[in-house]
Motif scaffolding. Structure first.
Motif, PDB file in Angstrom:
ATOM      1  N   ARG A   2       0.857  -1.190   0.000  1.00  0.00           N
ATOM      2  CA  ARG A   2       0.000   0.000   0.000  1.00  0.00           C
ATOM      3  C   ARG A   2       0.891   1.237   0.000  1.00  0.00           C
ATOM      4  O   ARG A   2       1.911   1.270   0.689  1.00  0.00           O
ATOM      5  CB  ARG A   2      -0.883   0.035   1.234  1.00  0.00           C
ATOM      6  CG  ARG A   2      -1.790  -1.150   1.368  1.00  0.00           C
ATOM      7  CD  ARG A   2      -3.169  -0.835   0.866  1.00  0.00           C
ATOM      8  NE  ARG A   2      -4.007  -1.991   1.087  1.00  0.00           N
ATOM      9  CZ  ARG A   2      -4.739  -2.541   0.153  1.00  0.00           C
ATOM     10  NH1 ARG A   2      -4.771  -2.030  -1.043  1.00  0.00           N
ATOM     11  NH2 ARG A   2      -5.464  -3.590   0.408  1.00  0.00           N
ATOM     12  N   PHE A   3       0.488   2.226  -0.763  1.00  0.00           N
ATOM     13  CA  PHE A   3       1.220   3.482  -0.871  1.00  0.00           C
ATOM     14  C   PHE A   3       0.286   4.620  -0.523  1.00  0.00           C
ATOM     15  O   PHE A   3      -0.815   4.720  -1.063  1.00  0.00           O
ATOM     16  CB  PHE A   3       1.768   3.660  -2.291  1.00  0.00           C
ATOM     17  CG  PHE A   3       2.422   4.980  -2.543  1.00  0.00           C
ATOM     18  CD1 PHE A   3       3.605   5.315  -1.913  1.00  0.00           C
ATOM     19  CD2 PHE A   3       1.858   5.894  -3.417  1.00  0.00           C
ATOM     20  CE1 PHE A   3       4.220   6.538  -2.150  1.00  0.00           C
ATOM     21  CE2 PHE A   3       2.466   7.114  -3.672  1.00  0.00           C
ATOM     22  CZ  PHE A   3       3.640   7.434  -3.035  1.00  0.00           C
ATOM     23  N   ASP A   4       0.708   5.487   0.389  1.00  0.00           N
ATOM     24  CA  ASP A   4      -0.076   6.661   0.770  1.00  0.00           C
ATOM     25  C   ASP A   4       0.655   7.906   0.263  1.00  0.00           C
ATOM     26  O   ASP A   4       1.624   8.351   0.871  1.00  0.00           O
ATOM     27  CB  ASP A   4      -0.245   6.723   2.282  1.00  0.00           C
ATOM     28  CG  ASP A   4      -1.164   7.851   2.723  1.00  0.00           C
ATOM     29  OD1 ASP A   4      -1.513   8.727   1.884  1.00  0.00           O
ATOM     30  OD2 ASP A   4      -1.549   7.859   3.908  1.00  0.00           O
ATOM     31  N   PHE A  25      10.770   5.395  -9.834  1.00  0.00           N
ATOM     32  CA  PHE A  25      10.633   6.745  -9.297  1.00  0.00           C
ATOM     33  C   PHE A  25      11.180   7.705 -10.336  1.00  0.00           C
ATOM     34  O   PHE A  25      12.356   7.640 -10.685  1.00  0.00           O
ATOM     35  CB  PHE A  25      11.439   6.842  -7.994  1.00  0.00           C
ATOM     36  CG  PHE A  25      11.211   8.093  -7.226  1.00  0.00           C
ATOM     37  CD1 PHE A  25      10.211   8.170  -6.288  1.00  0.00           C
ATOM     38  CD2 PHE A  25      12.004   9.196  -7.437  1.00  0.00           C
ATOM     39  CE1 PHE A  25      10.006   9.325  -5.563  1.00  0.00           C
ATOM     40  CE2 PHE A  25      11.805  10.364  -6.733  1.00  0.00           C
ATOM     41  CZ  PHE A  25      10.805  10.418  -5.791  1.00  0.00           C
ATOM     42  N   LYS A  26      10.335   8.574 -10.852  1.00  0.00           N
ATOM     43  CA  LYS A  26      10.759   9.557 -11.852  1.00  0.00           C
ATOM     44  C   LYS A  26      10.453  10.945 -11.323  1.00  0.00           C
ATOM     45  O   LYS A  26       9.351  11.217 -10.874  1.00  0.00           O
ATOM     46  CB  LYS A  26      10.036   9.320 -13.175  1.00  0.00           C
ATOM     47  CG  LYS A  26      10.386   7.982 -13.789  1.00  0.00           C
ATOM     48  CD  LYS A  26       9.637   7.750 -15.073  1.00  0.00           C
ATOM     49  CE  LYS A  26       9.981   6.365 -15.580  1.00  0.00           C
ATOM     50  NZ  LYS A  26       9.124   5.923 -16.636  1.00  0.00           N
ATOM     51  N   THR A  27      11.468  11.799 -11.396  1.00  0.00           N
ATOM     52  CA  THR A  27      11.283  13.151 -10.873  1.00  0.00           C
ATOM     53  C   THR A  27      11.018  14.137 -11.995  1.00  0.00           C
ATOM     54  O   THR A  27      11.450  13.950 -13.125  1.00  0.00           O
ATOM     55  CB  THR A  27      12.519  13.621 -10.091  1.00  0.00           C
ATOM     56  OG1 THR A  27      13.643  13.606 -10.962  1.00  0.00           O
ATOM     57  CG2 THR A  27      12.781  12.738  -8.912  1.00  0.00           C
ATOM     58  N   SER A  35       5.853   4.562  -9.047  1.00  0.00           N
ATOM     59  CA  SER A  35       5.178   3.413  -9.650  1.00  0.00           C
ATOM     60  C   SER A  35       5.607   2.131  -8.951  1.00  0.00           C
ATOM     61  O   SER A  35       6.763   1.996  -8.530  1.00  0.00           O
ATOM     62  CB  SER A  35       5.529   3.294 -11.136  1.00  0.00           C
ATOM     63  OG  SER A  35       5.164   4.447 -11.824  1.00  0.00           O
ATOM     64  N   TYR A  36       4.676   1.195  -8.884  1.00  0.00           N
ATOM     65  CA  TYR A  36       4.931  -0.089  -8.231  1.00  0.00           C
ATOM     66  C   TYR A  36       4.299  -1.194  -9.053  1.00  0.00           C
ATOM     67  O   TYR A  36       3.142  -1.109  -9.441  1.00  0.00           O
ATOM     68  CB  TYR A  36       4.344  -0.066  -6.817  1.00  0.00           C
ATOM     69  CG  TYR A  36       4.279  -1.413  -6.151  1.00  0.00           C
ATOM     70  CD1 TYR A  36       5.445  -2.079  -5.780  1.00  0.00           C
ATOM     71  CD2 TYR A  36       3.061  -2.023  -5.889  1.00  0.00           C
ATOM     72  CE1 TYR A  36       5.383  -3.321  -5.170  1.00  0.00           C
ATOM     73  CE2 TYR A  36       2.991  -3.254  -5.271  1.00  0.00           C
ATOM     74  CZ  TYR A  36       4.153  -3.895  -4.917  1.00  0.00           C
ATOM     75  OH  TYR A  36       4.095  -5.118  -4.313  1.00  0.00           O
ATOM     76  N   ASP A  37       5.075  -2.238  -9.315  1.00  0.00           N
ATOM     77  CA  ASP A  37       4.588  -3.393 -10.070  1.00  0.00           C
ATOM     78  C   ASP A  37       4.663  -4.632  -9.188  1.00  0.00           C
ATOM     79  O   ASP A  37       5.734  -5.201  -8.990  1.00  0.00           O
ATOM     80  CB  ASP A  37       5.423  -3.598 -11.327  1.00  0.00           C
ATOM     81  CG  ASP A  37       4.846  -4.664 -12.244  1.00  0.00           C
ATOM     82  OD1 ASP A  37       3.881  -5.350 -11.842  1.00  0.00           O
ATOM     83  OD2 ASP A  37       5.373  -4.823 -13.359  1.00  0.00           O
ATOM     84  N   GLN A  74       0.862   0.077 -10.618  1.00  0.00           N
ATOM     85  CA  GLN A  74       0.154   1.252 -10.100  1.00  0.00           C
ATOM     86  C   GLN A  74       1.100   2.440 -10.173  1.00  0.00           C
ATOM     87  O   GLN A  74       2.269   2.320  -9.831  1.00  0.00           O
ATOM     88  CB  GLN A  74      -0.245   1.023  -8.646  1.00  0.00           C
ATOM     89  CG  GLN A  74      -1.022  -0.231  -8.405  1.00  0.00           C
ATOM     90  CD  GLN A  74      -0.964  -0.647  -6.936  1.00  0.00           C
ATOM     91  OE1 GLN A  74      -0.445   0.050  -6.084  1.00  0.00           O
ATOM     92  NE2 GLN A  74      -1.508  -1.816  -6.648  1.00  0.00           N
ATOM     93  N   SER A  75       0.588   3.584 -10.598  1.00  0.00           N
ATOM     94  CA  SER A  75       1.404   4.802 -10.662  1.00  0.00           C
ATOM     95  C   SER A  75       0.663   5.957 -10.008  1.00  0.00           C
ATOM     96  O   SER A  75      -0.558   6.065 -10.117  1.00  0.00           O
ATOM     97  CB  SER A  75       1.709   5.170 -12.110  1.00  0.00           C
ATOM     98  OG  SER A  75       2.582   4.233 -12.674  1.00  0.00           O
ATOM     99  N   TYR A  76       1.439   6.815  -9.361  1.00  0.00           N
ATOM    100  CA  TYR A  76       0.896   7.992  -8.689  1.00  0.00           C
ATOM    101  C   TYR A  76       1.761   9.195  -9.035  1.00  0.00           C
ATOM    102  O   TYR A  76       2.986   9.118  -8.962  1.00  0.00           O
ATOM    103  CB  TYR A  76       0.919   7.812  -7.161  1.00  0.00           C
ATOM    104  CG  TYR A  76       0.122   6.643  -6.655  1.00  0.00           C
ATOM    105  CD1 TYR A  76      -1.190   6.814  -6.237  1.00  0.00           C
ATOM    106  CD2 TYR A  76       0.684   5.371  -6.575  1.00  0.00           C
ATOM    107  CE1 TYR A  76      -1.926   5.751  -5.754  1.00  0.00           C
ATOM    108  CE2 TYR A  76      -0.048   4.293  -6.100  1.00  0.00           C
ATOM    109  CZ  TYR A  76      -1.349   4.487  -5.696  1.00  0.00           C
ATOM    110  OH  TYR A  76      -2.072   3.435  -5.220  1.00  0.00           O
TER     111      TYR A  76
END
Length: 113
Positions: A2-4, A25-27, A35-37, A74-76
């Protein structure tokens, strides 16, 4: 996993600790993409242990079955939060600290010179 995003500061420690490269992780300017796979994740928990702000947590259940690579990714997009500079904290601590007490033996030694 889980990512908050509200707790994430954008330090990218999770990406550096991820041995399976499941976290990307892209800045950008003032924003970053996390992003998480789960299809690549080994669920070792190193990313969770390294997250100082507790933006990551690990679930006990396994991810769902997938048939296409990247299907569960998932990407945020998250706005970067300012982080306090350690030098500023040190300066404030030094200003708040009481002055060191005078050493009478040292003062007597200095007076004899």
């Amino acid at each position: 996993m889980r990512f908050d995003p509200a707790l994430c500061t954008g330090c990218a420690i999770c990406k550096m600790r991820c041995t399976s490269r499941a976290i990307e992780f892209k800045t950008g300017k003032g924003i970053f993409t996390w992003s998480y796979d789960p299809g690549q994740c080994t669920f070792c928990g190193r990313c969770v242990e390294g997250c100082k702000t507790h933006a990551l947590s690990q679930d006990a259940e396994c991810p769902p079955v997938y048939t296409t690579i990247g299907e569960l990714k998932q990407s945020y997009d998250v706005v970067r939060k300012p982080t306090p500079k350690p030098a500023a904290a040190t300066t404030q601590a030094a200003a708040a600290a009481p002055a060191p007490a005078a050493n009478p033996a040292q003062e007597a030694h200095n007076d004899r010179r």
